[in-house]
Design an enzyme around this catalytic site. Structure first.
Site, PDB file in Angstrom:
ATOM      1  N   ARG A  65      48.954  29.923  43.908  1.00  0.00           N
ATOM      2  CA  ARG A  65      48.911  31.173  43.513  1.00  0.00           C
ATOM      3  C   ARG A  65      48.932  32.004  44.734  1.00  0.00           C
ATOM      4  O   ARG A  65      49.702  33.214  45.221  1.00  0.00           O
ATOM      5  CB  ARG A  65      48.050  31.822  42.611  1.00  0.00           C
ATOM      6  CG  ARG A  65      48.365  31.544  40.948  1.00  0.00           C
ATOM      7  CD  ARG A  65      48.230  30.046  40.641  1.00  0.00           C
ATOM      8  NE  ARG A  65      46.974  29.324  41.255  1.00  0.00           N
ATOM      9  CZ  ARG A  65      46.940  28.189  41.479  1.00  0.00           C
ATOM     10  NH1 ARG A  65      47.870  27.247  41.382  1.00  0.00           N
ATOM     11  NH2 ARG A  65      45.732  27.493  41.490  1.00  0.00           N
ATOM     12  N   THR A  66      47.955  31.563  45.640  1.00  0.00           N
ATOM     13  CA  THR A  66      47.706  32.450  46.913  1.00  0.00           C
ATOM     14  C   THR A  66      48.926  32.393  47.819  1.00  0.00           C
ATOM     15  O   THR A  66      49.293  33.379  48.431  1.00  0.00           O
ATOM     16  CB  THR A  66      46.394  32.103  47.537  1.00  0.00           C
ATOM     17  OG1 THR A  66      45.448  32.427  46.763  1.00  0.00           O
ATOM     18  CG2 THR A  66      46.221  32.588  48.987  1.00  0.00           C
ATOM     19  N   CYS A 100      41.524  31.607  36.310  1.00  0.00           N
ATOM     20  CA  CYS A 100      41.970  31.510  37.399  1.00  0.00           C
ATOM     21  C   CYS A 100      41.957  33.037  37.769  1.00  0.00           C
ATOM     22  O   CYS A 100      42.910  33.765  37.139  1.00  0.00           O
ATOM     23  CB  CYS A 100      43.296  30.690  37.943  1.00  0.00           C
ATOM     24  SG  CYS A 100      43.752  31.045  39.609  1.00  0.00           S
ATOM     25  N   ASN A 101      41.327  33.591  38.767  1.00  0.00           N
ATOM     26  CA  ASN A 101      41.543  34.985  38.919  1.00  0.00           C
ATOM     27  C   ASN A 101      42.724  35.280  39.682  1.00  0.00           C
ATOM     28  O   ASN A 101      43.462  36.397  39.498  1.00  0.00           O
ATOM     29  CB  ASN A 101      40.218  35.468  39.885  1.00  0.00           C
ATOM     30  CG  ASN A 101      39.064  35.509  39.158  1.00  0.00           C
ATOM     31  OD1 ASN A 101      38.770  36.442  38.669  1.00  0.00           O
ATOM     32  ND2 ASN A 101      38.234  34.546  39.402  1.00  0.00           N
ATOM     33  N   THR A 102      43.234  34.486  40.778  1.00  0.00           N
ATOM     34  CA  THR A 102      44.642  34.848  41.503  1.00  0.00           C
ATOM     35  C   THR A 102      45.887  34.865  40.527  1.00  0.00           C
ATOM     36  O   THR A 102      46.430  35.691  40.575  1.00  0.00           O
ATOM     37  CB  THR A 102      44.818  33.854  42.623  1.00  0.00           C
ATOM     38  OG1 THR A 102      43.425  33.586  43.409  1.00  0.00           O
ATOM     39  CG2 THR A 102      45.841  34.195  43.605  1.00  0.00           C
ATOM     40  N   ALA A 103      45.665  34.090  39.613  1.00  0.00           N
ATOM     41  CA  ALA A 103      46.643  34.058  38.328  1.00  0.00           C
ATOM     42  C   ALA A 103      46.963  35.417  37.604  1.00  0.00           C
ATOM     43  O   ALA A 103      48.094  35.635  36.819  1.00  0.00           O
ATOM     44  CB  ALA A 103      46.626  32.819  37.480  1.00  0.00           C
ATOM     45  N   THR A 143      39.956  34.551  46.523  1.00  0.00           N
ATOM     46  CA  THR A 143      41.238  34.297  47.589  1.00  0.00           C
ATOM     47  C   THR A 143      41.562  35.424  48.171  1.00  0.00           C
ATOM     48  O   THR A 143      41.568  36.342  47.818  1.00  0.00           O
ATOM     49  CB  THR A 143      42.117  33.213  46.725  1.00  0.00           C
ATOM     50  OG1 THR A 143      42.549  34.172  45.867  1.00  0.00           O
ATOM     51  CG2 THR A 143      41.363  32.251  45.979  1.00  0.00           C
ATOM     52  N   LYS A 183      38.245  22.690  46.116  1.00  0.00           N
ATOM     53  CA  LYS A 183      39.535  22.048  45.890  1.00  0.00           C
ATOM     54  C   LYS A 183      39.747  20.655  46.397  1.00  0.00           C
ATOM     55  O   LYS A 183      40.174  19.962  45.935  1.00  0.00           O
ATOM     56  CB  LYS A 183      40.600  22.868  46.141  1.00  0.00           C
ATOM     57  CG  LYS A 183      40.666  24.480  45.545  1.00  0.00           C
ATOM     58  CD  LYS A 183      41.975  24.912  45.862  1.00  0.00           C
ATOM     59  CE  LYS A 183      42.333  26.209  44.916  1.00  0.00           C
ATOM     60  NZ  LYS A 183      42.579  25.881  43.507  1.00  0.00           N
ATOM     61  N   CYS A 212      36.486  34.080  42.130  1.00  0.00           N
ATOM     62  CA  CYS A 212      37.500  32.759  42.310  1.00  0.00           C
ATOM     63  C   CYS A 212      36.705  31.958  41.448  1.00  0.00           C
ATOM     64  O   CYS A 212      35.636  31.517  41.576  1.00  0.00           O
ATOM     65  CB  CYS A 212      37.645  32.396  43.745  1.00  0.00           C
ATOM     66  SG  CYS A 212      38.563  30.872  43.860  1.00  0.00           S
TER      67      CYS A 212
END
Length: 250
Positions: A65-66, A100-103, A143, A183, A212
């Site tokens: 995502r990032t 997931c926050n970035t999602a 992120t 990760k 995150c």
């Protein structure tokens, strides 16, 4: 398009309305496992049948995502997550969560693909922080993709709160912890994470949000929530998932 905020309510406590929850996981895998553990531990259950029913797609192959948000990749995670949401909907889930926050950047696209609601980790976390007495300024650890997408900045500003984020050097530390440590399955440098959070507090943050889910893994392993100075977005999402699915919280 369904409204991500309109999730089926709990029942009246006597004959609760309970729904199956769809989880788009794998983003990342360890964070999804942590989320499932939190859901189990946050549910007031005395037997197997008292726990939340979940359908989990541990889809680790979803593009980063990032990398996509920052323009470092042309692989768009949005259509992949939307397809996953449709798969879950066909299996009969009552709503979908994405741990997931970035999602969150892709939530509208995911929600548009299905007729069931999508519960937002960012909005639920922002609501919880905004309800805390005396909080006016929020530090966010996330992120670079989440920060670039401005999802937490907008969410908190919409609720009348200001936001402080790490400077470039500290953001490099956060990204190292997320990508090179959690990760990658290596031990997290908890001292470095605390130091970054302390610098946000020195700049006026009343509370620091772990925005995150890899940082949520660190929080669970090292009991970061014990002192009340952090709010863990994954823990918030787990509790809201339990409630919205119609189950009592422990």
């Amino acid at each position: 398009m369904s409204d991500p905020g309109q999730v089926p309510p709990r029942g009246d406590g006597t004959t609760p309305h309970r729904v199956e929850v769809g989880v788009i996981g794998g983003v990342g895998p360890a964070a999804t496992v942590c989320f499932l553990d939190l859901v189990v531990r946050r549910t007031a259950a005395e037997r197997d049948q008292d726990h939340v029913d979940l359908v989990v797609l541990q889809h680790a192959g979803i593009p980063d995502r990032t990398a996509y948000i920052l323009g470092r990749s042309t692989e768009d995670p949005g259509p992949v997550m939307a397809a996953d949401a449709r798969r879950l909907e066909r299996l009969g889930v009552g709503f979908v969560v994405v741990p997931c926050n970035t999602a969150h950047h892709f939530t509208d696209e995911v929600a548009a693909a299905v007729g069931v609601p999508v519960l937002s980790i960012v909005d639920e976390t922002a609501d919880e922080v905004a309800a805390r007495p005396g909080v006016t300024r929020v530090g966010v650890l996330a992120t670079s993709g989440t920060l670039a997408a401005q999802v937490y900045q907008r969410a908190f500003e919409d609720r009348g709160l200001s936001v402080v984020v790490p400077d470039d050097a500290d953001q490099d530390v956060v990204m190292r912890i997320i990508y090179d440590e959690v990760k990658a399955g290596r031990p997290a440098d908890v001292g470095a994470l605390h130091a970054v959070a302390d610098r946000l507090r020195q700049r006026g943050a009343d509370v620091v949000v772990l925005g995150c889910t890899e940082l949520s893994v660190v929080a669970a392993e090292h009991d970061l929530l014990a002192d009340g100075g952090y709010v863990d977005s994954l823990d918030v999402l787990a509790r809201r998932t339990v409630e919205r699915a119609g189950y009592p919280l422990r």
